[in-house]
Design an enzyme around this catalytic site. Sequence first.
Site, short mmCIF file in Angstrom:
data_model
loop_
_atom_site.label_atom_id
_atom_site.label_comp_id
_atom_site.label_asym_id
_atom_site.label_seq_id
_atom_site.Cartn_x
_atom_site.Cartn_y
_atom_site.Cartn_z
CE LYS A 130 -4.47 -1.32 0.83
NZ LYS A 130 -5.64 -0.78 0.10
CG ASP A 156 -4.23 -0.23 -3.79
OD1 ASP A 156 -4.53 0.74 -4.50
OD2 ASP A 156 -5.07 -0.88 -3.12
CD GLU A 185 -5.52 -2.63 -6.17
OE1 GLU A 185 -4.79 -3.64 -6.19
OE2 GLU A 185 -6.39 -2.45 -5.30
CG ASP A 207 -9.91 -2.04 -5.55
OD1 ASP A 207 -11.04 -2.54 -5.63
OD2 ASP A 207 -9.32 -1.91 -4.46
CE LYS A 230 -11.08 -4.09 -1.85
NZ LYS A 230 -10.47 -3.06 -2.70
MG MG Z 1 -7.24 -1.28 -3.89
#
Ligand code: MG
Length: 331
Positions: A130, A156, A185, A207, A230
């Site tokens: 992240k 991400d 991402e 995403d 998701k």
């Molecule tokens: Mg994401």
Amino acid sequence: MMKFWYSKYELTPWNSIGAVAGPSIREGALVKVEWPNGVTGYSDLYPWPELGDEPVDSHIEYLQKGRLTILMEQSIWLAKKDAQLRSLGKSAFAGIPKVKNHYLINDFTKFSDEQLKEAKSAGFTTFKIKAGRAVDEEGKYIAKFIKQNSLLVRVDFNAKIDFSEYERFISHLGPAEKARIEYVEDPIEWDLEAWTEISEMLPLAIDQEFDKVKLDQITEPPPFKTLVLKPARIDMEKAVAFAEKFDLKMVVTSSLDHPVGVAHALFQASELKKVFPNRLLDCGCLSLRTYKPNEFSSQIQTAGPFLKDIRGTGIGFDALFDRIEWTPINR
Ligand code: MG
């Protein structure tokens, strides 16, 4: 008539969660649904106010008034999958295809060499990092990470940076490092032109920004090669159809939610693996390390990047679901 119950819970993160959230306690609710034919299923409802979701109470109030948010809609959709198996006395995880998962690093400044060593020896080969708080440090860390480890990396940004910051991030990476970044991402906020331009630097995955894509306006292959799904947040059937149409790879991830949400993500990932064995990349369902353990997480048996089992019927947790206190949602 369908009947609904909820049971609120709290999760305590170990560290900050990327550029999205600090380390404070988070709230969600488990959802129980009973259909008119008597079958019952369970799911999770875990809003991310940082991404624009309303708090958990609002989703419950809307349901009382007969209105469904996308999160509640997905919760009910997933609870139904659980209910179908539960009514047959079947487990969602018996004899399923193996889905490998990435290792999630929420806060690399707190990620130790010891943790990395453990993750590698447990068999993780893909690491998702992240980012989006300090692009120079992140670029340097990732360059070093790749040089020192022969691993595949996903980055991400949760669309928390802009175009010029993205260029600065990229400037820290040489060709050898770039080759080992599987994708970036949600680098910046969705914009077809800007994404098309930066898609030449590194492969992209989408995403949360997928919500902003006007699907009917995409007539040519989009600038992203991978779609992150998701199940807790997205209409799965629509998204999978889009991925098929443009020959995109897919990654199923949890919503960094409760272990019940994790179990549903694992189940959905294995369902997709049956149909798309090659289109489905390493997934991101095993996000349990994000939070301090609870009695649900202790039921999820893993072997490194793989799920081993969650005992019980449907997605499991039978005894816990029986034991916790449920509040009816009166409509
Ligand atoms: Mg994401």
